[in-house]
Design a protein around this motif. Sequence first.
Motif, PDB file in Angstrom:
ATOM      1  N   VAL A 103       0.411  -1.032  -0.095  1.00 27.92           N
ATOM      2  CA  VAL A 103       0.048   0.307   0.350  1.00 27.92           C
ATOM      3  C   VAL A 103       0.833   1.092  -0.046  1.00 27.92           C
ATOM      4  N   LYS A 104       1.015   2.143  -0.739  1.00 29.36           N
ATOM      5  CA  LYS A 104       1.756   3.308  -1.563  1.00 29.36           C
ATOM      6  C   LYS A 104       0.481   4.331  -1.491  1.00 29.36           C
ATOM      7  N   ALA A 105       0.932   5.938  -0.228  1.00 29.33           N
ATOM      8  CA  ALA A 105       0.309   6.693  -0.315  1.00 29.33           C
ATOM      9  C   ALA A 105       0.572   7.057  -2.076  1.00 29.33           C
ATOM     10  N   LEU A 106      -0.737   8.063  -2.126  1.00 29.22           N
ATOM     11  CA  LEU A 106      -0.523   8.472  -3.357  1.00 29.22           C
ATOM     12  C   LEU A 106       0.154   9.546  -3.566  1.00 29.22           C
ATOM     13  N   ASP A 107       0.589  10.341  -4.447  1.00 25.87           N
ATOM     14  CA  ASP A 107       2.209  11.273  -4.458  1.00 25.87           C
ATOM     15  C   ASP A 107       1.546  12.650  -3.568  1.00 25.87           C
ATOM     16  N   GLY A 108       2.687  13.376  -3.257  1.00 23.93           N
ATOM     17  CA  GLY A 108       1.633  14.476  -1.778  1.00 23.93           C
ATOM     18  C   GLY A 108       0.794  14.197  -1.149  1.00 23.93           C
ATOM     19  N   LEU A 109       0.180  12.835  -0.927  1.00 29.33           N
ATOM     20  CA  LEU A 109      -0.498  12.780   0.271  1.00 29.33           C
ATOM     21  C   LEU A 109       0.739  13.640   2.106  1.00 29.33           C
ATOM     22  N   ILE A 221      -8.430  16.642  -9.404  1.00 30.34           N
ATOM     23  CA  ILE A 221      -7.225  16.284  -9.485  1.00 30.34           C
ATOM     24  C   ILE A 221      -6.338  15.129  -9.432  1.00 30.34           C
ATOM     25  N   LYS A 222      -5.388  15.310 -10.281  1.00 32.07           N
ATOM     26  CA  LYS A 222      -4.743  13.764 -10.200  1.00 32.07           C
ATOM     27  C   LYS A 222      -4.241  12.940  -9.076  1.00 32.07           C
ATOM     28  N   ASP A 223      -3.719  14.140  -8.607  1.00 32.40           N
ATOM     29  CA  ASP A 223      -2.959  13.318  -6.709  1.00 32.40           C
ATOM     30  C   ASP A 223      -2.747  14.905  -6.087  1.00 32.40           C
ATOM     31  N   TYR A 224      -1.810  14.528  -4.974  1.00 30.20           N
ATOM     32  CA  TYR A 224      -2.033  15.404  -3.730  1.00 30.20           C
ATOM     33  C   TYR A 224      -0.777  16.671  -4.479  1.00 30.20           C
ATOM     34  N   ALA A 225      -0.332  15.689  -5.490  1.00 30.87           N
ATOM     35  CA  ALA A 225       0.897  17.338  -6.150  1.00 30.87           C
ATOM     36  C   ALA A 225      -0.120  18.047  -6.759  1.00 30.87           C
ATOM     37  N   ASP A 226      -0.940  18.103  -7.541  1.00 31.54           N
ATOM     38  CA  ASP A 226      -1.564  18.753  -8.498  1.00 31.54           C
ATOM     39  C   ASP A 226      -1.615  19.670  -7.970  1.00 31.54           C
ATOM     40  N   PRO A 227      -0.649  21.056  -9.319  1.00 32.10           N
ATOM     41  CA  PRO A 227      -1.047  22.260  -8.876  1.00 32.10           C
ATOM     42  C   PRO A 227      -2.131  22.963  -8.771  1.00 32.10           C
ATOM     43  N   LYS A 228      -3.356  22.762  -9.479  1.00 28.86           N
ATOM     44  CA  LYS A 228      -4.279  23.180  -9.360  1.00 28.86           C
ATOM     45  C   LYS A 228      -4.873  22.878  -7.712  1.00 28.86           C
ATOM     46  N   LEU A 229      -4.758  21.910  -6.715  1.00 26.89           N
ATOM     47  CA  LEU A 229      -4.999  21.815  -5.417  1.00 26.89           C
ATOM     48  C   LEU A 229      -4.359  22.713  -4.501  1.00 26.89           C
ATOM     49  N   TRP A 230      -3.028  22.967  -4.455  1.00 22.75           N
ATOM     50  CA  TRP A 230      -2.241  24.154  -3.914  1.00 22.75           C
ATOM     51  C   TRP A 230      -2.535  25.624  -4.404  1.00 22.75           C
TER      52      TRP A 230
END
Length: 239
Positions: A103-109, A221-230
């Motif tokens: 189990v691997k966390a999504l990028d940026g989690l 968003i694609k994942d938690y590293a997505d610039p839109k989120l930040w």
Amino acid sequence: MTNDSNKSNCSLAQYAPLEVVLFDIDGTLCDSDPIHHHAFQEMLQEIGFNGGIPISEEFYVENIAGKHNEDVATALFPDDHARGVKFCEDKEAMFRRLAKDKVKALDGLYKLTEWIKDRGLRRAAVTNAPRANAEFMISELGLTDFFEAVIIGSECEHPKPSPDPYLKALEVLKLSKDHSIIFEDSPSGIKAGVAAGIPVIGISIRNPEQMLLQAKPAFLIKDYADPKLWAALEELDKK
């Protein structure tokens, strides 16, 4: 790419001051769907489901992903619900065996969890997964101490896509939906959050974007590293 209508409004400013962040687990904290798909595929093939032909990813997305096991049991075994329920229980045990140490966390989690902790925001996990799976995955991700509560769909009056699990999370945390956001990856989960009156940020890691957009997330968003989120979180901070 996400369509233009989704790009145009990625604001969370109206929900400031943010007080609580709610997360689904499967496909939202970690990309666990391929492991679930593999477990279903192998076990269904063993019993000759679909003439012994392995279920496709499309079949998995349409009939299984994000759904509560009661509904999955009905979809797979329409003439023998009890057998379907037992099959799903066995499949979850197989999933936990397969997923151990995978189990691997999504990028940026973890960047996001630190952002949440730094601001003293409240948080809960809200899932249609059985409690054994939910606690297993949270533990594997090292997030046991992060979540204040873990809300299980089958322990509510109705699981997702009903709003009940998300409303129960707010009730447990004693907070309002007006300053809350949700992260979800499935149409079922997005619909649950929207029905609860809470903005949902959809994660398009596996499910088709068009299918997710039909459930009306605030944006994808694609994942938690997505610039839109930040960009959206930075705007929230300014508020």
